[in-house]
Motif scaffolding. Structure first.
Motif, PDB file in Angstrom:
ATOM      1  N   ALA A   1     -42.031 136.611   6.650  1.00 36.86           N
ATOM      2  CA  ALA A   1     -43.418 137.260   6.229  1.00 36.86           C
ATOM      3  C   ALA A   1     -43.789 136.383   4.795  1.00 36.86           C
ATOM      4  CB  ALA A   1     -42.980 138.620   5.932  1.00 36.86           C
ATOM      5  N   ARG A   2     -42.845 135.647   4.221  1.00 30.71           N
ATOM      6  CA  ARG A   2     -43.163 135.090   3.038  1.00 30.71           C
ATOM      7  C   ARG A   2     -43.098 133.445   3.287  1.00 30.71           C
ATOM      8  NH1 ARG A   2     -39.283 136.807  -1.545  1.00 30.71           N
ATOM      9  NH2 ARG A   2     -40.525 135.598  -2.694  1.00 30.71           N
ATOM     10  N   GLU A   3     -44.037 132.761   3.626  1.00 27.70           N
ATOM     11  CA  GLU A   3     -44.034 131.545   4.479  1.00 27.70           C
ATOM     12  C   GLU A   3     -43.188 130.680   3.352  1.00 27.70           C
ATOM     13  OE1 GLU A   3     -48.127 130.485   4.887  1.00 27.70           O
ATOM     14  OE2 GLU A   3     -48.434 132.562   5.642  1.00 27.70           O
ATOM     15  N   GLU A   4     -43.475 130.701   2.154  1.00 27.44           N
ATOM     16  CA  GLU A   4     -42.881 129.743   1.116  1.00 27.44           C
ATOM     17  C   GLU A   4     -41.389 129.684   1.251  1.00 27.44           C
ATOM     18  OE1 GLU A   4     -42.993 133.684  -1.445  1.00 27.44           O
ATOM     19  OE2 GLU A   4     -43.920 132.483   0.290  1.00 27.44           O
ATOM     20  N   GLU A   5     -40.706 130.543   1.929  1.00 30.93           N
ATOM     21  CA  GLU A   5     -39.186 130.678   2.287  1.00 30.93           C
ATOM     22  C   GLU A   5     -38.752 129.483   3.366  1.00 30.93           C
ATOM     23  OE1 GLU A   5     -37.791 134.535   3.475  1.00 30.93           O
ATOM     24  OE2 GLU A   5     -38.861 135.579   1.776  1.00 30.93           O
ATOM     25  N   LEU A   6     -39.641 129.147   3.945  1.00 33.54           N
ATOM     26  CA  LEU A   6     -39.777 128.147   4.922  1.00 33.54           C
ATOM     27  C   LEU A   6     -39.927 126.731   4.562  1.00 33.54           C
ATOM     28  CD1 LEU A   6     -41.440 129.994   7.936  1.00 33.54           C
ATOM     29  CD2 LEU A   6     -39.059 129.440   7.768  1.00 33.54           C
ATOM     30  N   PHE A   7     -40.261 126.620   3.239  1.00 37.41           N
ATOM     31  CA  PHE A   7     -40.199 125.023   2.564  1.00 37.41           C
ATOM     32  C   PHE A   7     -39.771 125.124   1.232  1.00 37.41           C
ATOM     33  CE2 PHE A   7     -44.576 127.000   2.688  1.00 37.41           C
ATOM     34  CZ  PHE A   7     -44.963 126.968   1.291  1.00 37.41           C
ATOM     35  N   SER A   8     -39.409 126.223   0.566  1.00 36.78           N
ATOM     36  CA  SER A   8     -38.949 126.053  -0.828  1.00 36.78           C
ATOM     37  C   SER A   8     -37.547 126.169  -1.004  1.00 36.78           C
ATOM     38  CB  SER A   8     -39.682 127.334  -1.601  1.00 36.78           C
ATOM     39  OG  SER A   8     -38.984 128.531  -1.234  1.00 36.78           O
ATOM     40  N   ARG A   9     -37.088 125.816  -2.226  1.00 44.16           N
ATOM     41  CA  ARG A   9     -35.875 125.605  -2.657  1.00 44.16           C
ATOM     42  C   ARG A   9     -35.107 126.964  -2.545  1.00 44.16           C
ATOM     43  NH1 ARG A   9     -32.336 122.196  -5.041  1.00 44.16           N
ATOM     44  NH2 ARG A   9     -34.028 120.834  -5.447  1.00 44.16           N
ATOM     45  N   ALA A  10     -35.847 127.872  -3.061  1.00 48.62           N
ATOM     46  CA  ALA A  10     -35.491 129.529  -3.239  1.00 48.62           C
ATOM     47  C   ALA A  10     -35.129 130.188  -1.679  1.00 48.62           C
ATOM     48  CB  ALA A  10     -36.421 130.207  -3.993  1.00 48.62           C
ATOM     49  N   GLY A  11     -36.036 129.526  -0.770  1.00 50.56           N
ATOM     50  CA  GLY A  11     -36.076 130.307   0.514  1.00 50.56           C
ATOM     51  C   GLY A  11     -34.821 129.747   1.337  1.00 50.56           C
ATOM     52  N   GLY A  12     -34.788 128.452   1.386  1.00 50.07           N
ATOM     53  CA  GLY A  12     -33.620 127.866   1.763  1.00 50.07           C
ATOM     54  C   GLY A  12     -33.723 127.836   3.308  1.00 50.07           C
ATOM     55  N   ALA A  13     -34.746 127.764   3.818  1.00 47.94           N
ATOM     56  CA  ALA A  13     -35.003 127.401   5.351  1.00 47.94           C
ATOM     57  C   ALA A  13     -35.654 126.224   5.720  1.00 47.94           C
ATOM     58  CB  ALA A  13     -35.661 128.678   5.822  1.00 47.94           C
ATOM     59  N   GLY A  14     -35.856 125.224   4.716  1.00 47.27           N
ATOM     60  CA  GLY A  14     -36.596 124.189   5.120  1.00 47.27           C
ATOM     61  C   GLY A  14     -36.334 123.092   6.064  1.00 47.27           C
ATOM     62  N   HIS A  15     -35.328 123.371   6.882  1.00 52.30           N
ATOM     63  CA  HIS A  15     -34.662 122.627   7.689  1.00 52.30           C
ATOM     64  C   HIS A  15     -35.553 123.017   9.234  1.00 52.30           C
ATOM     65  CE1 HIS A  15     -32.696 126.569   7.938  1.00 52.30           C
ATOM     66  NE2 HIS A  15     -32.096 126.229   9.198  1.00 52.30           N
ATOM     67  N   TYR A  16     -36.160 123.788   9.396  1.00 46.90           N
ATOM     68  CA  TYR A  16     -36.986 123.923  10.398  1.00 46.90           C
ATOM     69  C   TYR A  16     -38.082 122.931  10.525  1.00 46.90           C
ATOM     70  CZ  TYR A  16     -34.265 128.185  10.981  1.00 46.90           C
ATOM     71  OH  TYR A  16     -33.322 129.557  11.104  1.00 46.90           O
ATOM     72  N   LEU A  17     -38.668 122.870   9.267  1.00 44.28           N
ATOM     73  CA  LEU A  17     -39.978 121.986   9.208  1.00 44.28           C
ATOM     74  C   LEU A  17     -39.350 120.525   9.187  1.00 44.28           C
ATOM     75  CD1 LEU A  17     -41.898 123.854   6.223  1.00 44.28           C
ATOM     76  CD2 LEU A  17     -42.797 123.635   8.731  1.00 44.28           C
ATOM     77  N   THR A  18     -38.225 120.370   8.530  1.00 43.27           N
ATOM     78  CA  THR A  18     -37.453 118.990   8.462  1.00 43.27           C
ATOM     79  C   THR A  18     -37.144 118.328   9.849  1.00 43.27           C
ATOM     80  OG1 THR A  18     -36.816 119.670   6.250  1.00 43.27           O
ATOM     81  CG2 THR A  18     -36.060 117.457   6.927  1.00 43.27           C
ATOM     82  N   TYR A  19     -36.372 119.322  10.486  1.00 43.71           N
ATOM     83  CA  TYR A  19     -35.817 118.860  11.826  1.00 43.71           C
ATOM     84  C   TYR A  19     -36.249 119.320  13.015  1.00 43.71           C
ATOM     85  CZ  TYR A  19     -32.546 117.319   8.065  1.00 43.71           C
ATOM     86  OH  TYR A  19     -32.157 116.481   6.814  1.00 43.71           O
ATOM     87  N   GLY A  20     -37.000 120.661  13.082  1.00 43.29           N
ATOM     88  CA  GLY A  20     -37.535 121.139  14.059  1.00 43.29           C
ATOM     89  C   GLY A  20     -36.534 122.407  14.420  1.00 43.29           C
ATOM     90  N   SER A  21     -36.208 122.256  15.833  1.00 41.96           N
ATOM     91  CA  SER A  21     -35.505 123.244  16.678  1.00 41.96           C
ATOM     92  C   SER A  21     -34.076 123.522  15.728  1.00 41.96           C
ATOM     93  CB  SER A  21     -35.311 123.075  18.102  1.00 41.96           C
ATOM     94  OG  SER A  21     -34.369 123.810  18.472  1.00 41.96           O
TER      95      SER A  21
END
Length: 292
Positions: free
Chosen positions: A170-190
Motif C-alpha cells: 500500500a506504501r509503494e516506497e517500501e518496494l524500493f526504499s532502504r526502510a521498506g526492505g523489499a527492493g529485490h522485486y524491482l532489482t531481480y524480478g520474481s
C-alpha cells in the motif's frame, strides 16, 4: 523496454500525481481519509469517546489488538463492538478500490496492460528458470539441481505463501526504499525465480543474469475491495485507528507509518488489466540482497 504505453507512465512521487478518485482508498495519503474515517465510524467513535481517550490514554495503543478501543467505546457509550471488523466492513462499503503498488522487472508492458497481473504459477516460473539457467551458459547447472531446488522451496505448499499469490504494498516506497526492505522485486524480478537461481547457480551469477532482464517497473493498481480478504482490511483498519488516535495526543507516536512498519497485502486472484492505473520506473532502488 519495448515501445508502447508511454502514455500510461505516471509520476513516481505521490505529491506529483493527481489525487485518486473519491472512491479509491490510498493508505499513505492520510489527508484524503482522516476526516472521512472519523465520520464513517462516528456512531461508535463519538466525540465523547475521543475526549475520554485524550483525558486517559491507554498504556498501549496498538493496531493488532484493538481491545483498548473496544473497551473505551463500551465504557463511554455502552456499546459492545468489534471495532476492527466494523472498520473493515465500512471501508468496503465506503470505497470501491484500494490503491497499492506491485513491483517487478519487465521489458514488455503490453503483457500487463493486455492481460493484467497474474498470481504466481510455479510451473511457469520453473520453465522460465530452465530457459535462463539450463541453456548451457552455466557449467554446473543441471535439471536435477533445478528439481532439487524446486523440491526444497516447495512453492506449491499452501503454507508457503507463493503459489496462487500476488503481492502488493500500500506504501509503494517500501518496494524500493532502504526502510521498506523489499527492493529485490524491482532489482531481480520474481522472488521464486531468484530463489531457484541461487540454488542452481551462484548468487553472483543469478544476480547478474536477472538484472539483465527487463527494467525495474512499478505498477500502480486500484484493487477492487471485493478482491481483498476481510482479514487484510482488518489489519489496515487497525493501523488506521492506531494512527488517528495517536494523533489526538501529542505524547503518543503511531507505529503505523514508521519506517519498516510494513503495508503488504496479497491477492489470490489475478488482477484485471483495467485495474492498473499506470506504471513508473523507480530511479533509485535499495537492494536488500546486495551483499547476500
Amino acid at each position: 523496454m519495448l515501445p508502447g504505453y508511454e502514455s500510461r507512465e505516471i509520476a513516481a512521487s505521490l505529491s506529483e500525481r493527481p489525487l485518486p478518485p473519491h472512491d479509491v482508498f490510498s493508505y499513505p495519503l492520510v489527508e484524503t481519509w482522516r476526516d472521512r474515517i472519523w465520520r464513517m465510524l462516528g456512531d461508535f467513535i463519538t466525540e465523547e469517546v475521543k475526549a475520554e481517550f485524550v483525558r486517559h490514554p491507554p498504556e498501549y495503543v496498538v493496531s493488532d489488538d484493538l481491545s483498548w478501543l473496544d473497551n473505551l467505546i463500551n465504557d463511554v457509550t455502552g456499546e459492545i463492538t468489534d471495532i476492527k471488523a466494523l472498520t473493515a466492513d465500512r471501508l468496503r462499503e465506503e470505497y470501491r478500490a484500494f490503491r497499492a503498488g506491485h513491483a517487478t522487472r519487465t521489458n514488455d508492458l503490453a503483457q500487463f496492460y493486455h492481460n493484467g497481473l497474474k498470481v504466481l504459477n510455479a510451473a511457469e516460473v520453473e520453465d522460465r528458470a530452465r530457459s535462463i539457467f539450463l541453456n548451457g551458459q552455466f557449467k554446473y547447472v543441471t535439471e536435477q539441481r533445478l528439481q532439487d531446488a524446486i523440491d526444497e522451496i516447495d512453492a506449491r505448499d499452501p503454507a508457503g505463501g507463493r503459489e496462487g499469490r500476488l503481492y502488493y504494498c500500500a506504501r509503494e516506497e517500501e518496494l524500493f526504499s532502504r526502510a521498506g526492505g523489499a527492493g529485490h522485486y524491482l532489482t531481480y524480478g520474481s522472488e521464486y525465480l531468484y530463489c531457484l537461481g541461487i540454488r542452481v547457480a551462484s548468487s553472483l551469477e543469478t544476480k547478474k543474469v536477472l538484472t539483465g532482464i527487463g527494467s525495474p517497473t512499478m505498477f500502480v493498481c486500484d484493487i477492487p475491495m471485493i478482491m481483498i480478504q476481510s482479514g487484510t482490511l482488518e489489519e489496515f483498519g487497525g493501523s488506521i485507528l492506531e494512527y488517528l488516535f495517536c494523533e489526538l495526543v501529542d505524547e503518543l507516536e503511531a507505529h503505523a507509518f514508521s519506517p519498516g512498519a510494513g503495508s503488504a497485502l496479497s491477492l489470490t486472484q489475478n488482477l484485471p488489466a483495467e485495474c492498473i492505473v499506470g506504471h513508473y520506473h523507480p530511479a533509485t532502488i535499495h537492494d536488500p540482497l546486495r551483499f547476500a
